[in-house]
Scaffold this active site. Structure first.
Site, PDB file in Angstrom:
ATOM      1  N   CYS A 155       0.816  -1.226   0.000  1.00  0.00           N
ATOM      2  CA  CYS A 155       0.000   0.000   0.000  1.00  0.00           C
ATOM      3  C   CYS A 155       0.843   1.267   0.000  1.00  0.00           C
ATOM      4  O   CYS A 155       0.309   2.360  -0.183  1.00  0.00           O
ATOM      5  CB  CYS A 155      -0.945   0.007   1.192  1.00  0.00           C
ATOM      6  SG  CYS A 155      -2.280  -1.145   0.949  1.00  0.00           S
TER       7      CYS A 155
HETATM    8  N1  COA Z   1     -19.913  -8.761   8.347  1.00  0.00           N
HETATM    9  C1  COA Z   1     -20.404  -8.862   9.594  1.00  0.00           C
HETATM   10  N2  COA Z   1     -19.629  -9.102  10.672  1.00  0.00           N
HETATM   11  C2  COA Z   1     -18.323  -9.256  10.473  1.00  0.00           C
HETATM   12  C3  COA Z   1     -17.742  -9.166   9.189  1.00  0.00           C
HETATM   13  C4  COA Z   1     -18.595  -8.912   8.091  1.00  0.00           C
HETATM   14  N3  COA Z   1     -18.126  -8.800   6.844  1.00  0.00           N
HETATM   15  N4  COA Z   1     -16.417  -9.356   9.301  1.00  0.00           N
HETATM   16  C5  COA Z   1     -16.150  -9.555  10.590  1.00  0.00           C
HETATM   17  N5  COA Z   1     -17.314  -9.509  11.308  1.00  0.00           N
HETATM   18  C6  COA Z   1     -17.505  -9.688  12.759  1.00  0.00           C
HETATM   19  C7  COA Z   1     -16.381 -10.505  13.375  1.00  0.00           C
HETATM   20  O1  COA Z   1     -16.632 -11.875  13.266  1.00  0.00           O
HETATM   21  C8  COA Z   1     -16.402 -10.014  14.802  1.00  0.00           C
HETATM   22  O2  COA Z   1     -17.445 -10.680  15.485  1.00  0.00           O
HETATM   23  P1  COA Z   1     -17.315 -11.055  17.062  1.00  0.00           P
HETATM   24  O3  COA Z   1     -17.197  -9.736  17.764  1.00  0.00           O
HETATM   25  O4  COA Z   1     -18.582 -11.783  17.335  1.00  0.00           O
HETATM   26  O5  COA Z   1     -16.070 -11.878  17.163  1.00  0.00           O
HETATM   27  C9  COA Z   1     -16.799  -8.552  14.688  1.00  0.00           C
HETATM   28  O6  COA Z   1     -17.460  -8.431  13.427  1.00  0.00           O
HETATM   29  C10 COA Z   1     -15.629  -7.618  14.739  1.00  0.00           C
HETATM   30  O7  COA Z   1     -14.617  -8.085  13.818  1.00  0.00           O
HETATM   31  P2  COA Z   1     -13.234  -7.385  13.669  1.00  0.00           P
HETATM   32  O8  COA Z   1     -12.450  -8.116  12.633  1.00  0.00           O
HETATM   33  O9  COA Z   1     -12.625  -7.217  15.022  1.00  0.00           O
HETATM   34  O10 COA Z   1     -13.714  -5.961  13.084  1.00  0.00           O
HETATM   35  P3  COA Z   1     -12.976  -4.593  13.074  1.00  0.00           P
HETATM   36  O11 COA Z   1     -13.797  -3.601  13.786  1.00  0.00           O
HETATM   37  O12 COA Z   1     -11.544  -4.710  13.461  1.00  0.00           O
HETATM   38  O13 COA Z   1     -13.036  -4.205  11.521  1.00  0.00           O
HETATM   39  C11 COA Z   1     -11.559  -4.131   9.626  1.00  0.00           C
HETATM   40  C12 COA Z   1     -12.400  -5.010  10.565  1.00  0.00           C
HETATM   41  C13 COA Z   1     -10.804  -5.030   8.663  1.00  0.00           C
HETATM   42  C14 COA Z   1     -12.511  -3.215   8.865  1.00  0.00           C
HETATM   43  C15 COA Z   1     -10.603  -3.248  10.461  1.00  0.00           C
HETATM   44  O14 COA Z   1      -9.947  -4.043  11.438  1.00  0.00           O
HETATM   45  C16 COA Z   1      -9.554  -2.581   9.631  1.00  0.00           C
HETATM   46  O15 COA Z   1      -9.822  -1.856   8.686  1.00  0.00           O
HETATM   47  N6  COA Z   1      -8.285  -2.735  10.018  1.00  0.00           N
HETATM   48  C17 COA Z   1      -7.186  -2.110   9.345  1.00  0.00           C
HETATM   49  C18 COA Z   1      -6.888  -2.864   8.118  1.00  0.00           C
HETATM   50  C19 COA Z   1      -5.918  -2.123   7.244  1.00  0.00           C
HETATM   51  O16 COA Z   1      -5.751  -0.932   7.326  1.00  0.00           O
HETATM   52  N7  COA Z   1      -5.284  -2.833   6.410  1.00  0.00           N
HETATM   53  C20 COA Z   1      -4.347  -2.221   5.558  1.00  0.00           C
HETATM   54  C21 COA Z   1      -4.561  -2.791   4.260  1.00  0.00           C
HETATM   55  S1  COA Z   1      -3.657  -1.811   3.201  1.00  0.00           S
END
Ligand code: COA
Length: 372
Positions: A155
């Site tokens: 990225c």
């Molecule tokens: N739909 C519904 N629920 C979902 C889901 C989806 N698509 N994906 C995950 N969940 C659920 C999980 O199972 C979890 O459930 P639980 O609390 O019962 O265990 C809950 O939602 C929270 O999941 P989590 O993965 O902790 O979510 P989050 O708030 O961390 O958001 C991202 C996920 C990926 C959006 C976030 O972590 C993020 O953007 N991180 C940075 C990633 C990044 O910048 N990457 C760089 C790439 S260049």
């Protein structure tokens, strides 16, 4: 101060996918999977898949839609992979083609003849092939002179390449350097993975970096750059040419992007904020000097927290514009798309920061000032 950003260009595919469309396709796949393996799931031998949700995606990421190269193939529950037909060698390759489209826009905006470009860098998170370099194909297609090469810093590909371009100009190897950053992210996205299926979109950007003597009106002087890398497995893609040596694992899900989103969120915010703050101190810049932050577009909550640490207050959309809602995460292209759409309204003397962060971990800062 030797180099300027003379202009930028942007290409996006014609079609975009809304969260509703994406979730409908994913949930149809989940329903089918759970029905197919109902007996195993009931016996506890296999885990049922959980549905995705539009509300979760918008709250967790801020993404509302994303552009996609092949909407139909990506959403088709029988496929969930974009259809990208192989092209004959006589035809321009896809990543070179989209790079050329973005590049032509940047050249046109700068009023620059392609023959005046002395180097081309193609820098992106996934390259279509190892060689010949896509940059050389782009150079050939445009009729640019000099040399070209490819590089990959996930990225942070675009910001790292802007520093390379600045160094090329400073060393006198070329006066006009074209950086292209084609990010066909749906090609490495697992549309069957609930944790990541909503994150990425496709786009290509071009950044024309030139000697200050060539600056066209509206150019941005590059005041300083800072790059940083810290190794992490939390965002990983194991696709590569050695995979063919192990048939048992060649098509495993780790040959597409996988990430530990929560860990990335927690670890990258301080890494990036500290890098920016340190570099601002080195350059004697105060938070109030920063008119606008064009941040990497991965997650709106991450950007809010980084901008707040850098500026010392919650940033408005004017101070740290978001394009994530429309484009999704376009890897290296995100901060450049934000810059492309949101720099024309600033006035001469205004300062800002283009900043990327992502896999590696990698982070790149380009401090700029609008020229007179
Ligand atoms: N739909 C519904 N629920 C979902 C889901 C989806 N698509 N994906 C995950 N969940 C659920 C999980 O199972 C979890 O459930 P639980 O609390 O019962 O265990 C809950 O939602 C929270 O999941 P989590 O993965 O902790 O979510 P989050 O708030 O961390 O958001 C991202 C996920 C990926 C959006 C976030 O972590 C993020 O953007 N991180 C940075 C990633 C990044 O910048 N990457 C760089 C790439 S260049």
């Amino acid at each position: 101060m030797t180099a300027v950003i003379s202009a930028t260009g942007l290409w996006t595919p014609p079609n975009s996918i809304t969260n509703t469309e994406l979730v409908a396709s994913f949930n149809a796949y989940v329903e089918r999977y759970n029905a197919e393996y109902a007996t195993e799931i009931a016996a506890g031998a296999r885990q049922a898949l959980q549905p995705s949700s539009v509300a979760f995606i918008e709250k967790a990421s801020g993404i509302k839609h994303r552009y996609a190269l092949d909407k139909e193939g990506s959403l088709d529950v029988n496929r969930m992979v974009p259809r990208i037909p192989q092209r004959p060698h006589e035809q321009i390759s896809l990543m070179a083609e989209v790079s050329v489209k973005a590049a032509k826009q940047a050249l046109e905006r700068a009023g620059r003849d392609p023959a005046d470009v002395g180097a081309v860098i193609c820098s992106c998170s996934s390259l279509q092939r190892p060689y010949p370099a896509l940059a050389i194909e782009v150079q050939n297609e445009l009729g640019a002179s000099g040399f070209g090469y490819d590089m990959n810093v996930a990225c942070s590909s675009a910001t790292f390449a802007i520093q390379n371009a600045t160094d090329i100009i400073r060393a006198g190897h070329a006066r006009s350097v074209l950086v292209v950053n084609p990010e066909l992210c749906t090609g490495h996205l697992n549309f069957r993975d609930r944790d990541t299926h909503f994150i990425f979109g496709d786009a290509a950007v071009a950044i024309l970096v030139e000697h200050v003597d060539m600056a066209p009106p509206g150019a941005w002087t590059i005041l300083g750059t800072r790059l940083k890398t810290v190794f992490s497995n939390n965002i990983r893609n194991d696709f590569g040419f050695l995979n063919r040596g192990d048939e048992a694992h060649r098509d495993d899900p780790d040959k597409l992007i996988t990430q530990q989103g929560r860990k990335v969120f927690k670890e990258v915010i301080p890494l990036v904020a500290e890098m920016i703050i340190e570099q601002m101190a080195t350059m004697d810049l105060k938070p109030s000097d920063m008119r606008r932050l064009w941040l990497h577009q991965a997650n709106s909550n991450m950007n809010r927290l980084i901008a707040e640490r850098v500026l010392g207050h919650e940033a408005s959309q004017d101070e740290a514009p978001t394009v994530l809602d429309v484009y999704g995460n376009t890897a290296g292209a995100g901060s450049i798309i934000a810059f492309h759409h949101h720099n024309a309204d600033l006035k001469a003397g205004d300062k800002g920061l283009i900043c990327s962060f992502g896999a590696g971990y990698s982070a790149g800062s380009i401090f700029v000032q609008k020229a007179g």
